[in-house]
Motif scaffolding. Structure first.
Motif, short mmCIF file in Angstrom:
data_model
loop_
_atom_site.label_atom_id
_atom_site.label_comp_id
_atom_site.label_asym_id
_atom_site.label_seq_id
_atom_site.Cartn_x
_atom_site.Cartn_y
_atom_site.Cartn_z
N GLY A 74 0.79 -1.22 0.00
CA GLY A 74 0.00 0.00 0.00
C GLY A 74 0.83 1.28 0.00
O GLY A 74 0.37 2.32 0.46
N VAL A 75 2.03 1.20 -0.55
CA VAL A 75 2.92 2.35 -0.59
C VAL A 75 2.89 2.98 -1.98
O VAL A 75 3.14 2.30 -2.97
N ARG A 76 2.61 4.27 -2.03
CA ARG A 76 2.63 5.00 -3.30
C ARG A 76 4.07 5.28 -3.69
O ARG A 76 4.85 5.75 -2.89
N TYR A 77 4.38 5.01 -4.93
CA TYR A 77 5.74 5.23 -5.41
C TYR A 77 5.75 5.97 -6.74
O TYR A 77 6.81 6.31 -7.26
N ASP A 78 4.57 6.25 -7.32
CA ASP A 78 4.50 6.86 -8.64
C ASP A 78 5.19 8.22 -8.71
O ASP A 78 5.72 8.59 -9.75
N HIS A 79 5.25 8.92 -7.59
CA HIS A 79 5.92 10.22 -7.59
C HIS A 79 7.45 10.08 -7.67
O HIS A 79 8.15 11.06 -7.91
#
Length: 81
Positions: A74-79
């Protein structure tokens, strides 16, 4: 553990699970290990079940397994891309 009053005082003001006190014959230092969510998704996990999951992801997704792991955690990495 052999700390003096000053060193104990330093540890009292340190942030739990973020600040660490390193003591060696070469010197001593308080340092911060304030890891972000992406780093913690990898270094903060070492239980047997997670290791098995990582191996399965690596086997099924090859070099892209880290992205699958971050998604699973559940970790956002797209940035970061």
């Amino acid at each position: 553990i052999g700390l003096n009053e000053v060193q104990i005082g330093i540890l009292k003001t340190a942030a739990k699970k973020r600040d660490y006190y390193y003591l060696s014959p070469e010197g001593r230092r308080l340092f911060s290990l304030a890891l972000g969510p992406v780093a913690l998704a990898f270094v903060g996990v070492s239980d047997k079940e997670s290791v098995v999951q990582v191996r399965e992801l690596a086997a099924s997704h090859g070099a892209d397994w880290p992205f699958q792991w971050l998604q699973k955690k559940g970790v956002r990495y797209d940035h970061l891309l």
